[in-house]
Scaffold this motif. Structure first.
Motif, PDB file in Angstrom:
ATOM      1  N   LEU A  62       0.631  -1.140   0.184  1.00 50.68           N
ATOM      2  CA  LEU A  62       0.085   0.081   0.188  1.00 50.68           C
ATOM      3  C   LEU A  62       0.679   0.884   0.101  1.00 50.68           C
ATOM      4  O   LEU A  62       0.262   2.416  -0.249  1.00 50.68           O
ATOM      5  CB  LEU A  62      -0.594  -0.126   1.339  1.00 50.68           C
ATOM      6  N   LEU A  63       2.318   1.055   0.653  1.00 51.42           N
ATOM      7  CA  LEU A  63       3.121   2.221   0.113  1.00 51.42           C
ATOM      8  C   LEU A  63       3.189   2.900  -0.809  1.00 51.42           C
ATOM      9  O   LEU A  63       3.860   3.773  -1.236  1.00 51.42           O
ATOM     10  CB  LEU A  63       4.169   2.167   0.539  1.00 51.42           C
ATOM     11  N   PHE A  64       2.899   2.169  -1.995  1.00 51.39           N
ATOM     12  CA  PHE A  64       3.713   2.458  -3.591  1.00 51.39           C
ATOM     13  C   PHE A  64       2.182   3.341  -4.239  1.00 51.39           C
ATOM     14  O   PHE A  64       2.387   3.992  -4.933  1.00 51.39           O
ATOM     15  CB  PHE A  64       3.357   0.953  -3.590  1.00 51.39           C
ATOM     16  N   LEU A  65       1.290   3.460  -3.129  1.00 56.04           N
ATOM     17  CA  LEU A  65       0.135   4.112  -3.707  1.00 56.04           C
ATOM     18  C   LEU A  65       0.509   5.552  -3.610  1.00 56.04           C
ATOM     19  O   LEU A  65      -0.099   6.583  -4.585  1.00 56.04           O
ATOM     20  CB  LEU A  65      -1.135   4.144  -2.866  1.00 56.04           C
TER      21      LEU A  65
ATOM     22  N   PRO B 101      12.737  16.333   0.255  1.00 54.28           N
ATOM     23  CA  PRO B 101      12.337  14.776   0.220  1.00 54.28           C
ATOM     24  C   PRO B 101      13.148  13.516   0.040  1.00 54.28           C
ATOM     25  O   PRO B 101      13.508  12.962   1.011  1.00 54.28           O
ATOM     26  CB  PRO B 101      11.233  14.898  -0.587  1.00 54.28           C
ATOM     27  N   PHE B 102      14.155  13.450  -0.529  1.00 57.65           N
ATOM     28  CA  PHE B 102      15.337  12.269  -0.490  1.00 57.65           C
ATOM     29  C   PHE B 102      15.947  12.588   0.477  1.00 57.65           C
ATOM     30  O   PHE B 102      16.057  11.386   1.097  1.00 57.65           O
ATOM     31  CB  PHE B 102      15.643  12.199  -2.055  1.00 57.65           C
TER      32      PHE B 102
ATOM     33  N   VAL C 252       3.316   8.692   8.998  1.00 54.58           N
ATOM     34  CA  VAL C 252       2.786   9.569   7.873  1.00 54.58           C
ATOM     35  C   VAL C 252       3.807  10.889   7.514  1.00 54.58           C
ATOM     36  O   VAL C 252       3.570  10.870   6.444  1.00 54.58           O
ATOM     37  CB  VAL C 252       1.465  10.816   9.071  1.00 54.58           C
ATOM     38  N   LEU C 253       5.464  10.799   7.504  1.00 47.04           N
ATOM     39  CA  LEU C 253       5.876  11.754   7.603  1.00 47.04           C
ATOM     40  C   LEU C 253       6.790  10.844   6.146  1.00 47.04           C
ATOM     41  O   LEU C 253       7.317  10.834   4.915  1.00 47.04           O
ATOM     42  CB  LEU C 253       7.416  11.712   8.887  1.00 47.04           C
ATOM     43  N   LEU C 254       6.812   9.393   6.059  1.00 42.40           N
ATOM     44  CA  LEU C 254       7.317   8.565   5.065  1.00 42.40           C
ATOM     45  C   LEU C 254       5.971   8.649   3.915  1.00 42.40           C
ATOM     46  O   LEU C 254       6.783   8.717   2.782  1.00 42.40           O
ATOM     47  CB  LEU C 254       7.132   6.801   5.774  1.00 42.40           C
ATOM     48  N   CYS C 255       5.225   8.639   4.450  1.00 43.06           N
ATOM     49  CA  CYS C 255       4.232   8.425   2.707  1.00 43.06           C
ATOM     50  C   CYS C 255       4.224   9.759   2.489  1.00 43.06           C
ATOM     51  O   CYS C 255       3.559   9.678   1.390  1.00 43.06           O
ATOM     52  CB  CYS C 255       2.668   8.216   3.944  1.00 43.06           C
ATOM     53  N   ALA C 256       4.737  10.879   3.276  1.00 42.74           N
ATOM     54  CA  ALA C 256       4.046  12.160   2.561  1.00 42.74           C
ATOM     55  C   ALA C 256       5.469  12.747   2.119  1.00 42.74           C
ATOM     56  O   ALA C 256       6.166  13.486   0.598  1.00 42.74           O
ATOM     57  CB  ALA C 256       4.237  13.538   3.874  1.00 42.74           C
TER      58      ALA C 256
ATOM     59  N   LEU D  48       7.326  10.408   0.327  1.00 44.77           N
ATOM     60  CA  LEU D  48       7.478   9.941  -1.100  1.00 44.77           C
ATOM     61  C   LEU D  48       6.139   9.690  -2.059  1.00 44.77           C
ATOM     62  O   LEU D  48       6.391  10.329  -2.880  1.00 44.77           O
ATOM     63  CB  LEU D  48       6.885   8.075  -0.761  1.00 44.77           C
ATOM     64  N   ALA D  49       4.947  10.289  -1.767  1.00 47.01           N
ATOM     65  CA  ALA D  49       4.632  11.529  -2.277  1.00 47.01           C
ATOM     66  C   ALA D  49       5.420  12.859  -2.747  1.00 47.01           C
ATOM     67  O   ALA D  49       4.615  12.624  -4.096  1.00 47.01           O
ATOM     68  CB  ALA D  49       3.393  11.627  -1.990  1.00 47.01           C
ATOM     69  N   LEU D  50       5.243  13.223  -1.885  1.00 52.20           N
ATOM     70  CA  LEU D  50       6.389  14.534  -2.446  1.00 52.20           C
ATOM     71  C   LEU D  50       7.367  14.322  -3.355  1.00 52.20           C
ATOM     72  O   LEU D  50       7.976  14.883  -4.694  1.00 52.20           O
ATOM     73  CB  LEU D  50       6.789  15.423  -1.517  1.00 52.20           C
ATOM     74  N   ILE D  51       8.631  12.904  -3.907  1.00 49.89           N
ATOM     75  CA  ILE D  51       9.233  12.581  -4.504  1.00 49.89           C
ATOM     76  C   ILE D  51       8.900  12.470  -5.947  1.00 49.89           C
ATOM     77  O   ILE D  51       8.863  13.096  -6.433  1.00 49.89           O
ATOM     78  CB  ILE D  51       9.906  11.349  -3.578  1.00 49.89           C
ATOM     79  N   SER D  52       7.492  11.771  -6.092  1.00 47.37           N
ATOM     80  CA  SER D  52       7.145  11.340  -6.971  1.00 47.37           C
ATOM     81  C   SER D  52       6.271  12.315  -7.316  1.00 47.37           C
ATOM     82  O   SER D  52       6.604  12.470  -8.626  1.00 47.37           O
ATOM     83  CB  SER D  52       6.026   9.969  -6.555  1.00 47.37           C
ATOM     84  N   PHE D  53       5.511  12.775  -6.854  1.00 46.92           N
ATOM     85  CA  PHE D  53       5.167  14.488  -7.515  1.00 46.92           C
ATOM     86  C   PHE D  53       6.143  15.150  -8.374  1.00 46.92           C
ATOM     87  O   PHE D  53       6.603  15.825  -9.669  1.00 46.92           O
ATOM     88  CB  PHE D  53       3.850  15.256  -6.886  1.00 46.92           C
TER      89      PHE D  53
END
Length: 471
Positions: free
Chosen positions: A304-307, A342-343, A358-362, A364-369
């Protein structure tokens, strides 16, 4: 990419249960099967790109690639011997090279250059979704419905794609029904941009002439394509041997993909593509292990972390729209620069707390964006380099790339870079995390991201100091 990723969570269990591989050797064979796919993709991409540019249709090689992909999927589904699985992965890599290269070349053939960024944004969206969503779906379906159900999704997707290829009407065929409208739209694009028509419209004009047999335009006609030479006199004199420098004549005799490699713009785009793919796939080898260590998560929760990585890619078409307006240089360079913080901040994910989750999910989303801003510009830049290179070659009285053009070969080089990144990223992140720790890995990926912004800023769209971009 969906067919590649859907079996990633399945293969370890298949090796143990169907091929009777011992537990201590599973990691070895999984790594080998991943490497074989990447090596096949790297090896076949330039050759298949050259071959695709020699064919008269994009549909035929696409169909051949899809049927080869179907054959490799059947072998992976039914095969139990290691040798059969290796052959299947080789065939899967070769067939994927056809679909990637010819599909991107078809896009460049069809979409006018001034709208290619937004179109490639949809391609980037599909690529990212395939990479990130397929392991999640593969794992869930495998747990709930079994091994064959996973491949059932693959068969359905291939069947749908074959139907769409059969329904495909290429632009050069569609022009038979309305060649005047095609030429009018080409002239409109020229007047709007103030530049020569894009390669797709040039191909339309050539094919419209061949189908409708109109009189050839005069040499100074605005409808003359940059791919064409003016109609020759009845008895033309041969071009003198001293028409251009020997180096240019020698380069014109090389295969187009070798000629293109002389372009610093193309080399910058290929390097950026390799690093972008490395960064986004680096999580494949470390993320699941990290969250298992600190959060105690198992495969479903880790998947689910890949979402957070997948959802930001839906803005890719908007990125392409922006790139069509401002060019490829600044979106790509800014994406790399803004992904650095973010990296690096990934190193602060250390404890089994709600805040760290929460920090990890945020992050990952920033990196992908941020990395979403880098994919589309590189794909569009490759098309621009082909157009600029051929224009320069014709201006220097060289032969050019010929009737088939060089889009498929250029995207074959892009495919090699992207496949190389898919190999390098997981290996680099996994090795550094194992030897030096998660925190060092985050620094390494962040610094690599920042370094890549330099050649991107300097050469994307041409040398930053040039007013008129060159190839």
């Amino acid at each position: 990419m969906f067919l590649y990723g859907i079996i990633v969570p399945v293969i370890p269990f298949a090796l143990q249960e169907r091929s009777h591989v011992t537990l201590g050797r599973i990691q070895y064979w999984v790594s080998l099967l991943v490497a074989v796919y990447g090596a096949s993709l790297l090896t076949f991409s330039p050759f298949l790109g050259w071959l695709a540019d020699r064919t008269t249709s994009r549909r035929s090689p696409l169909l051949l690639g899809l049927f080869a992909l179907l054959g490799s999927t059947i072998m992976l589904n039914l095969g139990t011997k290691i040798g059969v699985l290796i052959v299947a992965r080789i065939l899967q890599g070769a067939s994927a090279a056809v679909v990637w290269v010819v599909g991107l070349a078809l896009m460049a053939d069809t979409v006018p250059q001034q709208r290619l960024g937004q179109a490639m944004g949809y391609v980037a969206l599909g690529m990212s979704a395939g990479i990130l969503v397929s392991p999640l779906l593969g794992g869930i379906v495998f747990d709930r419905a079994g091994y064959n159900a996973v491949f059932g999704m693959a068969y359905a997707l291939i069947g749908l794609d074959v139907i769409l290829r059969l329904l495909l009407v290429e632009k050069k065929i569609a022009v038979q029904w309305d060649p005047d409208a095609a030429n009018d739209s080409s002239l409109g694009a020229q007047s709007e941009t103030g530049k020569a028509a894009d390669p797709s419209n040039q191909d339309v004009e050539k094919n419209a002439m061949s189908f409708a047999n109109p009189a050839p335009p005069p040499a100074n006609s605005p409808t003359t394509s940059s791919h064409e030479t003016p109609a020759p006199a009845p008895a033309p004199a041969p071009a003198p041997a001293q028409a251009g420098p020997s180096r240019m004549r020698m380069r014109s005799r090389l295969p187009p993909f070798l000629s293109l490699l002389a372009s610093r713009r193309l080399l910058a785009a290929l390097f950026g593509s390799l690093i972008q793919a490395s960064l986004i796939t680096s999580f494949d080898s470390v993320l699941t292990i990290r969250v298992a260590d600190i959060f105690g998560w198992r495969s479903t929760a880790a998947a689910l972390l890949f979402l957070p990585l997948a959802l930001p890619t839906f803005v890719a078409p908007l990125v392409g729209y922006l790139m069509d307006r401002v060019g490829p240089r600044y979106p790509a360079a800014l994406g790399f620069i803004l992904a650095v913080p973010p990296f690096i901040c990934l190193r602060f994910v250390e404890d089994n707390t709600i805040e760290d989750k929460v920090l990890l999910c945020a992050l990952l989303a920033l990196i992908s964006f941020m990395l979403t801003f880098t994919m589309t510009p590189f794909m569009v830049e490759i098309s621009s380099v082909v157009e600029a290179t051929e224009k320069r070659m014709l201006a220097n009285r060289e032969k050019g790339f010929g009737k088939g053009g060089a889009y498929a070969q250029a995207y074959g080089l892009y495919n090699m870079s992207f496949a190389g990144g898919c190999l390098v990223g997981p290996l680099l992140a996994g090795f550094v995390a194992q030897e030096r720790g998660w925190g060092t890995m985050s620094w390494v990926l962040g610094l690599l991201c920042g370094f890549t912004s330099i050649p991107t800023l300097l050469w994307m769209g041409g040398w930053i100091g040039e007013k008129s971009p060159k190839a």
